[in-house]
Enzyme design. Structure first.
Site, mmCIF file in Angstrom:
data_model
loop_
_atom_site.group_PDB
_atom_site.id
_atom_site.type_symbol
_atom_site.label_atom_id
_atom_site.label_comp_id
_atom_site.label_asym_id
_atom_site.label_seq_id
_atom_site.Cartn_x
_atom_site.Cartn_y
_atom_site.Cartn_z
ATOM 1 N N TYR A 148 -5.321 3.042 14.754
ATOM 2 C CA TYR A 148 -4.126 3.882 14.654
ATOM 3 C C TYR A 148 -3.971 4.827 15.841
ATOM 4 C CZ TYR A 148 -2.777 2.423 9.985
ATOM 5 O OH TYR A 148 -2.331 1.689 8.913
ATOM 6 N N LYS A 205 -17.344 -3.900 8.940
ATOM 7 C CA LYS A 205 -17.390 -5.300 9.370
ATOM 8 C C LYS A 205 -18.419 -5.369 10.490
ATOM 9 C CE LYS A 205 -15.805 -9.567 9.252
ATOM 10 N NZ LYS A 205 -15.918 -10.481 8.095
ATOM 11 N N ASP A 235 -14.072 -7.710 3.997
ATOM 12 C CA ASP A 235 -13.562 -8.914 3.307
ATOM 13 C C ASP A 235 -14.192 -9.036 1.924
ATOM 14 O OD1 ASP A 235 -15.953 -9.344 4.688
ATOM 15 O OD2 ASP A 235 -15.475 -11.397 5.260
ATOM 16 N N ASP A 246 -6.298 1.509 5.144
ATOM 17 C CA ASP A 246 -4.885 1.233 4.862
ATOM 18 C C ASP A 246 -4.760 -0.026 4.001
ATOM 19 O OD1 ASP A 246 -2.022 1.349 5.152
ATOM 20 O OD2 ASP A 246 -2.224 -0.317 6.564
ATOM 21 N N ASP A 306 -3.853 -0.525 -0.504
ATOM 22 C CA ASP A 306 -2.712 -1.215 -1.136
ATOM 23 C C ASP A 306 -3.221 -2.125 -2.254
ATOM 24 O OD1 ASP A 306 -0.751 -0.032 0.447
ATOM 25 O OD2 ASP A 306 0.278 -1.938 0.830
#
Ligand code: IPM
Ligand code: MN
Length: 351
Positions: A137, A189, A222, A246, A250
């Site tokens: 970002y 990750k 993941d 982010d 969701d």
């Protein structure tokens, strides 16, 4: 008597409608709990941008930094190209006010509204601490040979030791103070992002030494999405970078019942924080009195909690749970069995 200064940015689309319900609840709870507040409204958003060609006035950050908290509806307008308002308003406020934490609770209030088979409120009750000032970002990157066949676009994930450490520290403190299980999971990750998440992981275990009562875990991002669906009960508090945060929030919003109920706080622990429903401006529902205001009402609960009004925060949450369990047919816009304003009234009645 405490008297808080609250800046209100209703914003675009359904923002003003849901903010009106949040303020209705704030008024009622302040009377019951005995605190005062003053609001000042700012017209930042797409409508103002289309009228003035200016995303934010120059004085915005200075003006907003004088408040105790900011209450935001939604930013996003169908006639404005994607990116302009998001970067120019929402991200600018987060960055310039140094709201380096995005706190997003994922809590299922009623199993009727969970899309996962067999999961109940005791299975879905975790919090995501999203780093809110760095990573992808940061806006670093470039085009090379733009428009040509050999074009290259880079977008850099920018991670500082200082930025990571302050986020991790907040997450450890939060877990230690607020959670019974006291388990903090780093979501990353490390198998592919061998620079960024190497630094995150090293810092995580170093900071962890200062919080011996907090249990630490690690999951790849993941796998995290897989566990959100398969075993959400595994999570207590999750800390992660800006982009992963982010994305996973969701999914988190969906398993807690959808965008109609999901709220978040952009926190600067030593400055001005901003609270918002995490869904967008939903222009197709604007002005119809059908949007679910509960996410915006939950944002008020988070805001008053942040201001130190813990009893008021609990009262709002309990009332929302009561209304969700005993009144609403659905959490989706237009399907609640009540209008936007009626849902706000119900929360006030059940305080
Ligand atoms: C969110 C939103 C924003 C983000 C967008 C609108 C810039 O998706 O608050 O999660 O990516 O942070
Ligand atoms: Mn998002």
């Amino acid at each position: 008597m405490k008297n808080y200064k609250i800046a209100v940015i209703p914003g675009d689309g359904t923002g003003p409608e849901v903010v009106a319900e949040g303020l209705k609840v704030l008024k009622a709870v302040s009377q019951k709990c005995g605190f005062k507040y003053q609001t000042a409204s700012f017209d930042f958003g797409g409508t103002r941008y289309l009228r003035t060609k200016e995303v934010l006035p120059k004085s915005a950050i200075k003006d907003l930094s004088k408040f105790d908290a900011i209450y935001l509806g939604a930013i996003g307008h169908p006639d404005v190209k994607p990116g302009i308002l998001e970067k120019g308003i929402l991200l600018k406020l987060r960055f310039d006010l140094d709201q380096y934490i995005n706190l997003r609770p994922v809590k299922l209030y009623d199993e009727r509204f969970c899309p996962l088979k067999g999961k109940t409120p005791k299975d879905i009750d975790f919090v995501v601490v999203r780093e809110n000032s760095e990573g992808l970002y940061k806006g670093m990157g470039e085009f090379k040979n733009k428009g040509k066949k050999n074009e290259v676009a880079t977008q850099i994930s920018y991670n500082t030791r200082k930025g990571i450490e302050r986020c991790l520290r907040y997450a450890f403190e939060y877990t230690q103070k607020n959670r019974e299980r006291k388990e903090l999971t780093l979501c990353g990750k490390t198998n592919v992002l061998t620079y960024a998440f190497d630094l995150w992981e090293r810092t995580f275990y170093e900071v962890a030494k200062e919080y011996p009562d907090v249990k630490t875990k690690y999951t790849h991002v993941d796998a995290t999405t897989m566990w959100f669906v398969k075993n959400p009960e595994w999570f207590d508090v999750i800390v992660t970078d800006n982009m992963f945060g982010d994305i996973i929030t969701d999914l988190g919003a969906m398993i807690q019942g959808g965008m109609g109920i999901a709220a978040g706080g952009n926190i600067n622990p030593k400055g001005v924080s901003m609270f918002e429903p995490i869904g967008g401006s939903a222009p197709k529902y604007a002005g119809k009195n059908v949007i679910n205001p509960l996410a915006a009402i939950c944002a008020v609960s988070m805001m008053v909690n942040h201001l130190g009004e813990h009893k008021a925060s609990d009262m709002i949450e309990k009332s929302v749970i009561n209304v969700v369990r005993n009144k609403l047919k659905d959490l989706a816009a237009g399907k609640m069995g009540y209008s936007t304003t009626q849902v706000g009234d119900l929360v006030v009645q059940h305080l």
